[in-house]
Design an enzyme around this catalytic site. Structure first.
Site, PDB file in Angstrom:
ATOM      1  N   GLN A 221       0.821  -1.206   0.000  1.00 47.98           N
ATOM      2  CA  GLN A 221       0.000   0.000   0.000  1.00 47.98           C
ATOM      3  C   GLN A 221       0.860   1.264   0.000  1.00 47.98           C
ATOM      4  OE1 GLN A 221      -2.958  -2.148   3.100  1.00 47.98           O
ATOM      5  NE2 GLN A 221      -3.382   0.018   2.880  1.00 47.98           N
ATOM      6  N   ARG A 368      -8.657  -0.383   8.073  1.00 47.37           N
ATOM      7  CA  ARG A 368      -9.746   0.539   7.738  1.00 47.37           C
ATOM      8  C   ARG A 368      -9.997   1.543   8.848  1.00 47.37           C
ATOM      9  NH1 ARG A 368     -14.294  -1.272   3.414  1.00 47.37           N
ATOM     10  NH2 ARG A 368     -14.289   0.899   2.932  1.00 47.37           N
ATOM     11  N   CYS A 369      -8.901   2.124   9.362  1.00 51.18           N
ATOM     12  CA  CYS A 369      -9.051   3.217  10.324  1.00 51.18           C
ATOM     13  C   CYS A 369      -7.742   3.975  10.375  1.00 51.18           C
ATOM     14  CB  CYS A 369      -9.403   2.702  11.713  1.00 51.18           C
ATOM     15  SG  CYS A 369      -8.016   2.046  12.633  1.00 51.18           S
ATOM     16  N   GLU A 738     -12.492   4.892   5.551  1.00 45.90           N
ATOM     17  CA  GLU A 738     -12.471   4.118   6.782  1.00 45.90           C
ATOM     18  C   GLU A 738     -13.686   4.343   7.670  1.00 45.90           C
ATOM     19  OE1 GLU A 738      -9.779   2.742   6.168  1.00 45.90           O
ATOM     20  OE2 GLU A 738      -8.488   4.198   5.201  1.00 45.90           O
TER      21      GLU A 738
HETATM   22  O1  CDP Z   1      -7.018   6.538   1.219  1.00 44.82           O
HETATM   23  P1  CDP Z   1      -8.235   5.891   0.637  1.00 44.82           P
HETATM   24  O2  CDP Z   1      -8.332   6.038  -0.844  1.00 44.82           O
HETATM   25  O3  CDP Z   1      -8.472   4.514   1.128  1.00 44.82           O
HETATM   26  O4  CDP Z   1      -9.478   6.691   1.231  1.00 44.82           O
HETATM   27  P2  CDP Z   1     -10.210   8.002   0.740  1.00 44.82           P
HETATM   28  O5  CDP Z   1      -9.249   9.078   0.427  1.00 44.82           O
HETATM   29  O6  CDP Z   1     -11.214   8.269   1.780  1.00 44.82           O
HETATM   30  O7  CDP Z   1     -10.925   7.600  -0.616  1.00 44.82           O
HETATM   31  C1  CDP Z   1     -11.693   6.433  -0.841  1.00 44.82           C
HETATM   32  C2  CDP Z   1     -12.348   6.580  -2.218  1.00 44.82           C
HETATM   33  O8  CDP Z   1     -13.462   7.473  -2.105  1.00 44.82           O
HETATM   34  C3  CDP Z   1     -11.434   7.208  -3.287  1.00 44.82           C
HETATM   35  O9  CDP Z   1     -11.736   6.732  -4.562  1.00 44.82           O
HETATM   36  C4  CDP Z   1     -11.778   8.667  -3.160  1.00 44.82           C
HETATM   37  O10 CDP Z   1     -11.367   9.446  -4.214  1.00 44.82           O
HETATM   38  C5  CDP Z   1     -13.297   8.617  -2.937  1.00 44.82           C
HETATM   39  N1  CDP Z   1     -13.758   9.804  -2.214  1.00 44.82           N
HETATM   40  C6  CDP Z   1     -14.672  10.659  -2.813  1.00 44.82           C
HETATM   41  O11 CDP Z   1     -15.123  10.405  -3.925  1.00 44.82           O
HETATM   42  N2  CDP Z   1     -15.064  11.800  -2.142  1.00 44.82           N
HETATM   43  C7  CDP Z   1     -14.609  12.091  -0.901  1.00 44.82           C
HETATM   44  N3  CDP Z   1     -14.987  13.195  -0.272  1.00 44.82           N
HETATM   45  C8  CDP Z   1     -13.707  11.192  -0.265  1.00 44.82           C
HETATM   46  C9  CDP Z   1     -13.290  10.067  -0.963  1.00 44.82           C
END
Ligand code: CDP
Length: 786
Positions: A221, A368-369, A738
């Site tokens: 990751q 996931r946190c 998360e």
């Molecule tokens: O780091 P990780 O990608 O696991 O987590 P994240 O930044 O929370 O994003 C998870 C997915 O949700 C990604 O594809 C983000 O681009 C999308 N996302 C979104 O569309 N809108 C947000 N406000 C937050 C995340």
């Protein structure tokens, strides 16, 4: 000449995931799909014992098996100074055991063979003479003065304690407790669970003996951080190391640590001059790779009779396993200290966190946190629920009374962190409205009148994601900042290279949408690349919902840089000054004359064909983002359950989830993330448990014992949103990946406890299985009659 502006599918659009095209056609490219000429296969011998001295290892029979090319032991690794490696928390971890084994499943030796089955079979011929030692399976036992020292390899390590951290103000908290009318306390255990990604860990290490170039395909990751760690551990020059993380079949925190298998395969390729592949099987993954949680928690909440919360006191003891390998910022217990006070306006709080070594695999990954927020969120929400019973108040009203108000943000918490934004009342009120709370209370009353065990539980959580500002956040000294590199080709199509690593989250879609929103290039015209250290900008990787707040922000920033240059080119093409131009959708137009316009495609072509004198040609850039603060997504979950008094089984009747992650880039993907998180939260609350017997044998090493919820058991989720943009994020987005796993376990457990609270039951540790519920009900009834 440009015509009518087209609708650009930037943030806010439910764009279908581009990556799914290859996944659903079976055309993904995972590490195990990689096959190189002359490739060898590695299998790892793991310890059957949790704690034992190694007297000797005899590899001669295994080495004699036809097809076996080499057998590697800790002694051989030690000759190359590679028997031990650093962890991400400044501890050391055995690569292959030399002196002792310290957990069941620990890596003892490796066989490298022409065929994976030969390698695996030859493991059985390695003879290890173990001398068993007492296995320590709880942190409480580990901290007793007469407990054997697990890490006797470490100079000056007298016992099994790893760390002691404190946050908040002890004196002010004691004072707050002195003024309390009521003190509610709970002792609870958040059990060890495993992220269990469908793809296990593995790598293909390929070191070219002629050039010294090391290419390592790896289930990581965090490929950039791993490359730096590899350079430091192996002494190979960093420019000669290329880590490629291709498609990953889930990670959930499990693929952040550096595992011994990666190091041994790389060393083997270096020594043998041929590529070496190592792929874990399911049991290896479940027994020996990064666990999560395993937290023993004590919490006390001080309140006035009217429900006003005055202070919070908590102490937490973590079972870290034999090596302290958390990927955890170095300055404080991140996550835990940030949000242990939850969504509530506490004047005083004091939190103590201790960690201990035990004879278990290293744990503490951010499953996931964001580090330990899940545990903290669970503790505070269980306490608040019990406080409502103690005060005979409605749990929703108790929460609404104590929430930080929307006008208090930015809000400085009692543990010393600043929450960026929130509207907790808004999220809870929407959840109550959507579930029809008043109606549900009536239903509950009627059900109870008929003797049914009907419970309503809720949890309001605050997450903390997007680590982080360079002043306070680093892993092994590496600052937690991330980058994005964007190049617009002459025809107006683009390639975006991001520092974070997708494992199924949909970054190839959402990050393209961010660019689309800034530059007006449709997402399908933007290729998103990640997971190749030679070809993407540096960053600390994807975990703890940090991608959107960090690399997503860098993406918006680099697109804006490019837009500034594009404006100059557009002004040149339209023969006006830059100030006379406005940008909208996909084009620059002259203010007051919208038909005098140049699209981003016109500008891109001109950047290579017709740019102003003195301007550097091309349209590309790179940005790194150092966030001024973290982002704080939040939400409220409400669950209704019915418990069967005869079997202890509980069934979810309704589950309403309101999440706020600021601006949603792709609402469909966000909903998918939330559904995944709610399912994992349900699994943890209801069934998932990795446990150990007295000898340190891991119980839960396969999917028959370690239960993942399938669509059959998973409840139906009703999901809703509020939108409170992060004030400092360039597009107002907060992470979301998360949140649901963090927030939902408490809601499920609170619902079950609510169904049983009239029996005086105030806690059942997770997983809340039917047998535990049945036992608790029987004990309570025996108490009533006895
Ligand atoms: O780091 P990780 O990608 O696991 O987590 P994240 O930044 O929370 O994003 C998870 C997915 O949700 C990604 O594809 C983000 O681009 C999308 N996302 C979104 O569309 N809108 C947000 N406000 C937050 C995340």
């Amino acid at each position: 000449m440009a015509t009518e502006a087209t609708e650009i599918r930037g943030p806010g659009h439910r764009v279908k995931r581009v990556e799914d095209d290859r996944f659903i056609r079976g055309k993904g490219n995972y590490v195990d799909d990689i096959k190189l000429p002359e490739m060898l296969h590695m299998a790892i011998l793991r310890s059957p014992l949790a704690h034992a001295k190694i007297n000797s290892i005899d590899t001669s029979k295994a080495a004699a098996v036809p097809g076996v090319v080499a057998v590697v032991t800790g002694d051989l690794m030690a000759q190359h100074n590679l028997a031990w490696m650093p962890t991400l928390s400044y501890d050391t971890q055995a690569v292959l055991a030399t002196d002792k084994v310290r957990f069941q499943g620990q890596e003892v030796a490796a066989v490298i063979a022409e065929d994976p089955y030969v390698a695996k079979d030859a493991l059985e011929l390695i003879e290890v003479d173990y001398e068993p030692l007492e296995a320590i399976v709880t942190p409480q036992r580990a901290l007793e003065p007469d407990a054997p020292v697990i890490r006797d390899d470490k100079e000056g390590q007298a016992g099994n304690a790893i760390y002691h951290w404190e946050a908040g103000d002890k004196e002010a908290t004691d004072k707050a407790f002195g003024e309390a009318d009521v003190v509610v306390s709970i002792d609870t255990f958040y059990p060890r669970c495993h992220p269990a990604p469908l793809e296990t860990c593995g790598c293909v290490a390929d070191i070219n003996p002629a050039t010294g170039q090391a290419t390592i395909y790896m289930t990581s990751q965090a490929p950039h951080a791993i490359r730096t760690v590899f350079a430091l551990v192996t002494g190979l020059p960093e420019e000669k190391i290329r880590i490629v993380s291709p498609d990953l079949g889930g990670g959930f925190g499990n693929k952040v640590p550096v595992y011994p298998g990666y190091v041994v395969a790389t060393a083997a390729s270096l020594l043998l001059g041929r590529p070496v592949k190592w792929i874990e099987d399911r049991s290896e993954n479940l027994i020996s790779t990064g666990f999560a949680r395993d937290y023993h928690m004590h919490g006390e909440l001080a309140l006035k009779n009217d429900g006003t919360m005055l202070g919070l006191r908590t102490s937490l003891l973590s079972d870290n396993g034999a090596f302290y390998a958390d990927a955890q910022p170095t300055k404080f217990k991140a996550g835990l200290f940030h949000i242990v006070t939850g969504s509530y306006d506490f004047k005083a709080a004091h939190v103590v966190a201790d960690g201990a070594y035990t004879n278990k695999a290293p744990g503490g990954v951010a499953y996931r946190c964001s580090f330990r927020v899940t545990e903290a969120s669970y503790l505070i929400e269980r306490l608040v629920q019990n406080a409502a019973y103690e005060l005979a108040m409605d749990p929703a009203q108790l929460r609404l009374k104590n929430f930080i108000r929307a006008d208090q943000f930015p809000y400085a918490s009692a543990t010393g962190f600043v929450y960026d934004s929130g509207d907790y009342h808004g999220a809870m009120n929407l959840a109550l409205e959507k579930i029809g709370y008043d109606e549900l209370l009536k239903e509950q009353k009627e059900a109870r009148a008929q003797g049914k065990l009907y419970g309503i539980g809720m949890a309001s959580f605050t997450e903390v994601v997007g680590a982080g500002p360079h002043k306070d956040y680093d892993i092994l000294g590496l600052k937690m900042n991330d980058g994005a590199e964007l190049r617009i080709h002459p025809t107006g199509k683009a390639i975006l290279k991001i520092s974070c690593q997708t494992q199924g989250q949909g970054h190839e879609t959402t990050f393209a949408q961010i660019v689309a929103g800034e530059l007006g290039i449709q997402p399908e015209d933007i290729k998103v690349m990640h997971g190749d250290t030679d070809n993407t900008p540096y960053g600390l990787g994807t975990y703890a919902s940090r991608s959107t707040p960090t690399s997503g922000a860098a993406t918006a920033m680099v697109a804006r840089k490019i837009r500034d240059k594009a404006r100059k080119i557009a002004a040149h093409l339209l023969e006006v000054s830059e100030e006379d131009l406005e940008f909208q959708g996909d084009r620059f137009f002259v203010k007051g004359a919208p038909d005098r316009a140049k699209t981003i495609q016109d500008v891109a072509f001109a950047a290579y064909t017709n740019f102003p004198d003195g301007m550097e040609p091309g349209l590309e850039g790179v940005s790194y983002y150092d966030p001024p603060n973290l982002t704080f997504p939040f939400g409220t979950y409400v669950v209704a359950v019915e418990v069967d008094p005869d079997t202890g089984q509980w069934e979810v009747r309704r589950m309403v989830a309101v999440d706020d992650c600021g601006v949603r880039i792709n609402p469909m993907i966000v909903e998918g993330q939330i559904h995944g998180g709610l399912t994992e939260g349900y699994g943890i609350a209801a069934m998932q448990l990795i446990t150990f017997d007295d000898g340190g044998n891991c119980v839960g090493s396969n999917f028959m014992d370690y239960l993942l919820p399938t669509s059959w058991e998973t409840p139906k989720f009703e999901t809703f949103a509020t939108v409170t943009p992060s004030p400092h994020h360039p597009i107002g987005a907060k992470g979301v990946g998360e949140s649901a796993t963090v927030g939902s376990p408490a809601a499920y457990v609170n619902a079950v406890i609510d169904a049983l609270q009239h029996l005086g039951i105030r806690n059942i540790d997770m997983p809340v299985t039917s047998s535990k519920v049945w036992d608790a009900v029987q004990a309570a009834r025996a108490g009533e009659t006895g």
